[in-house]
Design a protein around this motif. Structure first.
Motif, PDB file in Angstrom:
ATOM      1  N   LEU A   1      -0.244   8.300   3.454  1.00  0.00           N
ATOM      2  CA  LEU A   1       1.059   7.772   3.863  1.00  0.00           C
ATOM      3  C   LEU A   1       1.194   7.806   5.389  1.00  0.00           C
ATOM      4  O   LEU A   1       1.683   6.859   6.008  1.00  0.00           O
ATOM      5  CB  LEU A   1       2.165   8.607   3.205  1.00  0.00           C
ATOM      6  N   LYS A   2       0.718   8.921   5.970  1.00  0.00           N
ATOM      7  CA  LYS A   2       0.758   9.083   7.433  1.00  0.00           C
ATOM      8  C   LYS A   2      -0.117   8.020   8.103  1.00  0.00           C
ATOM      9  O   LYS A   2       0.264   7.427   9.114  1.00  0.00           O
ATOM     10  CB  LYS A   2       0.229  10.489   7.786  1.00  0.00           C
TER      11      LYS A   2
ATOM     12  N   SER B   1       0.839  -1.206   0.000  1.00  0.00           N
ATOM     13  CA  SER B   1       0.000   0.000   0.000  1.00  0.00           C
ATOM     14  C   SER B   1       0.870   1.251   0.000  1.00  0.00           C
ATOM     15  O   SER B   1       0.599   2.214  -0.725  1.00  0.00           O
ATOM     16  CB  SER B   1      -0.902   0.024   1.237  1.00  0.00           C
ATOM     17  N   LYS B   2       1.944   1.219   0.817  1.00  0.00           N
ATOM     18  CA  LYS B   2       2.843   2.377   0.878  1.00  0.00           C
ATOM     19  C   LYS B   2       3.512   2.618  -0.472  1.00  0.00           C
ATOM     20  O   LYS B   2       3.609   3.765  -0.919  1.00  0.00           O
ATOM     21  CB  LYS B   2       3.923   2.136   1.941  1.00  0.00           C
ATOM     22  N   LEU B   3       3.957   1.534  -1.097  1.00  0.00           N
ATOM     23  CA  LEU B   3       4.602   1.654  -2.413  1.00  0.00           C
ATOM     24  C   LEU B   3       3.618   2.221  -3.441  1.00  0.00           C
ATOM     25  O   LEU B   3       3.995   3.040  -4.277  1.00  0.00           O
ATOM     26  CB  LEU B   3       5.133   0.294  -2.878  1.00  0.00           C
ATOM     27  N   SER B   4       2.353   1.776  -3.343  1.00  0.00           N
ATOM     28  CA  SER B   4       1.330   2.285  -4.262  1.00  0.00           C
ATOM     29  C   SER B   4       1.126   3.782  -4.067  1.00  0.00           C
ATOM     30  O   SER B   4       1.003   4.532  -5.042  1.00  0.00           O
ATOM     31  CB  SER B   4       0.005   1.559  -4.047  1.00  0.00           C
TER      32      SER B   4
ATOM     33  N   GLU C   1      -9.222  11.501  12.326  1.00  0.00           N
ATOM     34  CA  GLU C   1      -8.955  12.844  11.806  1.00  0.00           C
ATOM     35  C   GLU C   1      -8.308  12.757  10.415  1.00  0.00           C
ATOM     36  O   GLU C   1      -8.668  13.506   9.504  1.00  0.00           O
ATOM     37  CB  GLU C   1      -8.052  13.593  12.802  1.00  0.00           C
ATOM     38  N   LEU C   2      -7.357  11.816  10.263  1.00  0.00           N
ATOM     39  CA  LEU C   2      -6.693  11.648   8.964  1.00  0.00           C
ATOM     40  C   LEU C   2      -7.699  11.224   7.891  1.00  0.00           C
ATOM     41  O   LEU C   2      -7.672  11.744   6.767  1.00  0.00           O
ATOM     42  CB  LEU C   2      -5.573  10.608   9.068  1.00  0.00           C
TER      43      LEU C   2
END
Lengths: 70, 150
Positions: B71-72, B11-14, B89-90
């Motif tokens: 990303l966070k 997911s992060k790479l995407s 919140e994000l």
């Protein structure tokens, strides 16, 4: 919260420390602290039973209802 | 063997891939828009490329903020902080970023009608994220209750 936890009063009456009570009823000191400071949202019947047994008291000695002052 | 850790890495790479795409779109916007206007069958004028560039640049702001928030969020999930008020919140910010993107696409309708489809897609995505946010908010409440049950 209109429900007051008087556990510290009962503990003082029975002259028992937090560590000792936590050990007797089998919960962590951190959880006992949550209960003593009134931060707990709920208490299990099983925990209440162990507390009453360890402190030789009734649930009403531990919990008290005080309506909020409007 | 596939695991949740690997899934988060994917997911992060995407997200990083989409960040790269966004950056490329912003950097190459003058050429992309010129190329689109030249080859479009919609009979667009060369001067209208400026409008497309405006849409890309303005739309890149909520898109970048959305990707940063994603990303966070993934970084927080990776460290085991899943049902927290910060994540709610994000998700709220991600949802509003989608709605902001939809707003930009709606404004862009004045010069190119097909932006309507982009606006609907972005608004729909914002709606889905908003519902997920509501679910996570309820989960946070349940978790708090469970954490404070002695």
């Amino acid at each position: 919260m209109p429900i007051i936890v008087n556990l510290d009063v009962m503990m003082a009456k029975r002259k028992i420390s937090s560590g000792e009570l936590a050990e007797k009823i089998g919960i962590s000191p951190a959880n006992l602290s949550i209960l003593k400071t009134g931060k707990a949202k709920a208490i299990r019947f099983s925990t209440m039973e162990k507390i009453c047994k360890a402190l030789d008291c009734q649930p009403g000695d531990i919990l008290e209802y005080k309506p909020d002052q409007e | 063997m596939w695991s949740s850790e690997k899934s988060i890495i994917l997911s992060k790479l995407s997200v990083l891939f989409f960040m790269g795409l966004l950056l490329a779109a912003v950097v190459m916007a003058p050429w992309l828009t010129r190329w689109f206007v030249d080859f479009s069958q919609a009979g667009l004028k060369v001067e209208e490329a400026v409008y497309f560039m405006g849409t890309i640049y303005v739309g890149a702001v909520p898109a970048a903020y959305l990707l940063y928030s994603l990303l966070k969020l993934l970084a927080r999930i990776e460290t085991g902080q899943v049902f927290t008020a910060e994540n709610v919140e994000l998700l709220r910010r991600i949802s509003w970023s989608c709605f902001a993107g939809a707003g930009v696409a709606l404004i862009s309708l004045f010069y190119y009608y097909p932006w309507f489809f982009m606006a609907v897609a972005a608004a729909f995505m914002g709606l889905i994220v908003r519902v997920v946010k509501n679910v996570v908010a309820q989960a946070v409440e349940l978790k708090n209750e469970a954490d404070y049950t002695v």
